[in-house]
Every structure is written in C-alpha cells, then in structure tokens.
Write an enzyme that holds these catalytic residues in place. Structure first.
Site, PDB file in Angstrom:
ATOM      1  N   SER A 143      44.644  41.273  53.644  1.00 26.97           N
ATOM      2  CA  SER A 143      43.847  39.846  53.736  1.00 26.97           C
ATOM      3  C   SER A 143      44.843  39.009  53.380  1.00 26.97           C
ATOM      4  O   SER A 143      45.573  39.055  52.526  1.00 26.97           O
ATOM      5  CB  SER A 143      42.669  40.155  53.051  1.00 26.97           C
ATOM      6  OG  SER A 143      42.036  38.953  53.153  1.00 26.97           O
ATOM      7  N   TYR A 156      38.684  41.499  45.327  1.00 26.58           N
ATOM      8  CA  TYR A 156      39.016  41.728  46.534  1.00 26.58           C
ATOM      9  C   TYR A 156      40.674  41.189  46.628  1.00 26.58           C
ATOM     10  O   TYR A 156      41.377  41.931  47.225  1.00 26.58           O
ATOM     11  CB  TYR A 156      38.140  40.799  47.577  1.00 26.58           C
ATOM     12  CG  TYR A 156      38.403  41.136  48.901  1.00 26.58           C
ATOM     13  CD1 TYR A 156      37.909  42.365  49.564  1.00 26.58           C
ATOM     14  CD2 TYR A 156      38.998  40.210  49.634  1.00 26.58           C
ATOM     15  CE1 TYR A 156      38.107  42.313  50.890  1.00 26.58           C
ATOM     16  CE2 TYR A 156      39.503  40.432  51.085  1.00 26.58           C
ATOM     17  CZ  TYR A 156      38.866  41.648  51.730  1.00 26.58           C
ATOM     18  OH  TYR A 156      38.912  41.983  53.085  1.00 26.58           O
ATOM     19  N   LYS A 160      43.525  43.580  47.686  1.00 24.66           N
ATOM     20  CA  LYS A 160      44.551  43.348  48.714  1.00 24.66           C
ATOM     21  C   LYS A 160      46.008  43.237  48.563  1.00 24.66           C
ATOM     22  O   LYS A 160      46.937  43.436  49.231  1.00 24.66           O
ATOM     23  CB  LYS A 160      43.826  42.255  49.753  1.00 24.66           C
ATOM     24  CG  LYS A 160      42.511  42.577  50.420  1.00 24.66           C
ATOM     25  CD  LYS A 160      42.592  43.776  51.313  1.00 24.66           C
ATOM     26  CE  LYS A 160      41.447  44.165  51.890  1.00 24.66           C
ATOM     27  NZ  LYS A 160      41.469  45.343  52.943  1.00 24.66           N
TER      28      LYS A 160
END
Length: 248
Positions: A143, A156, A160
């Site tokens: 991401s 997150y 990532k």
C-alpha cells in the site's frame, strides 16, 4: 478450453474488491485460479463462475490467512486441484483504523497477523513449491500507506511497510532459482475498504484528482505475474496511486 499447461495462480482474499479484479484478470489470461476467501462462500462461487466465463478455470478455497493450518490447507488444495502453483498474489488484508493514542492492542495485532504474518506464511508456502520447480512469480499487495504513512493507520502502515521489506528480502533468496518476488502498492482505490471514506476530499489530495479502479491494480499485477518481459524484475515495489506519493 483451458490449456493443460496453463499457469496456476493462488490469489488470497479474492472474492471481492482488488483481489477479485486480479483473479478475473488472470482468468481472462487463461490461468487456473484459486479463489481464496474468508467468509462469503456465495461471493467466492460468483468469482469462480466469472473466471470461468472469462476463459480461465477456478476453484474456491476458504481460509483465514492469519492461521497457519488454513494457509497450509489453501496450498494443499491448490496442488490437489491443479497440480502445481506458478503464481501467488498476496492480497488478503484488513483495516482496524484508529489514532495512535487510542489504538487497542487487539487492533494492532489483528492487522499485523493477517496483513504481514499472513503474507509471510503464504510466501513461505509458495516458495517451497516454486523453488523446487525453479520457476514462479509472487506479487505482494502492499500500500502507499506503507511508503508515506497515513494518520489513523499506524497498524496498517507498519504491516504494509513490513510487506515491502519482506518482498526485497524474499526476492534475494528466491532469485537464484528463477522465482521473482515483487510488490504493488495501491493508493486509494474504489473498493469496500474505501467505501466509507470521504472520497471527494481524498480525490483533492491526489494529483490525478480521482480514486483508482481495481482493474488498474490488476493490470500491473497481471504483468508482473505472467508477462515474459517481467522475468528480470524482482524485489521492487510499484505504486498505483494517481501520483499521491510524489514528493512525499
């Protein structure tokens, strides 16, 4: 009719969203696709039907990629169904957003367990098969948040960013036997994951002034997974983000 020597692709989290777009793109290219899903059997079977309609073949295998036994079952099922694994796309992921000072340990751990540890376990399982074959392509869905960060997503972003590091390290180990490992880092893409976000406000932050489409991610994944001209590309992360990471 799908060719006997068609590539076999495992796509985790592929019953909807970006994962489904990837599965469909690979199916349209003639692959045999393993649709992995965590909860909705109906959505997974619909994805299987669509892949077959597009000219590929497919089976659906349920499994939570944060669970080692279910990861093992996914790859056993893939080999039982199609005999081998040529492509792995690590797409399965979740968000548990929250500000740093308010984030619960469970929010952190759930995201790390699936988005990072799950990628490790699937990559390890695929590599065991591919290194013996001396061929294979692994594409990890990272991401843009792993590259430039995002408020409210420390879990997150960490996961990532970890996937990007994992990609480079795994690529070094797998390269001598002809297995490539790359990552694709989507920006804000129209999907279930972005459905609740203020898309007009987000679009203003993006140089191209719009969110991306799942098919735009899938096209790059298909290139890295199948195209002969990508055989010399490994260990890299490619952004599909409308330019949001420029200058970050």
């Amino acid at each position: 009719m799908v060719a006997d020597d068609a590539k076999v692709a495992v796509v985790t989290g592929s019953s909807r969203g970006i994962g489904r777009a990837i599965a469909e793109a690979l199916g349209a290219a003639g692959c045999k696709v393993v649709i992995n899903y965590a909860s909705s059997a109906e959505a997974a079977e619909d994805a299987v039907a669509k892949v077959k309609q597009l000219g590929g073949d497919a089976v659906a295998i349920r499994g939570n990629m944060s669970d080692p036994d279910q990861v093992a079952n996914l790859f056993k099922g893939a080999v039982d169904a199609f005999g081998r694994v040529d492509v792995l796309v690590n797409n399965a992921g979740i968000t548990r957003d929250g500000l740093l000072l308010r984030m619960k340990p469970s929010q952190w751990q759930e995201v790390i367990d699936l988005n990072l540890t799950g990628v490790f376990m699937c990559t390890q399982a695929a590599a065991k098969l591919m290194l013996k074959q001396r061929s294979g392509r692994i594409v990890n869905i990272a991401s843009v948040v792993g590259l430039i960060g995002n408020a409210g997503q420390v879990n997150y972003g960490a996961a990532k960013a970890g996937v990007i590091g994992l990609t480079m390290s795994a690529a070094r180990e797998c390269a001598p036997r002809g297995v490539t490992v790359n990552a694709v880092a989507p920006g804000f893409i129209n999907s279930d994951m972005t459905a609740t976000l203020p898309t007009e406000k987000i679009a203003e932050m993006i140089p191209m002034k719009r969110l991306g489409e799942p098919e735009e991610v899938a096209g790059l994944v298909k290139y890295l997974a199948l195209d002969p001209s990508s055989a010399y590309i490994t260990g890299h992360t490619f952004s599909v983000d409308g330019g949001i990471a420029i200058g970050a």
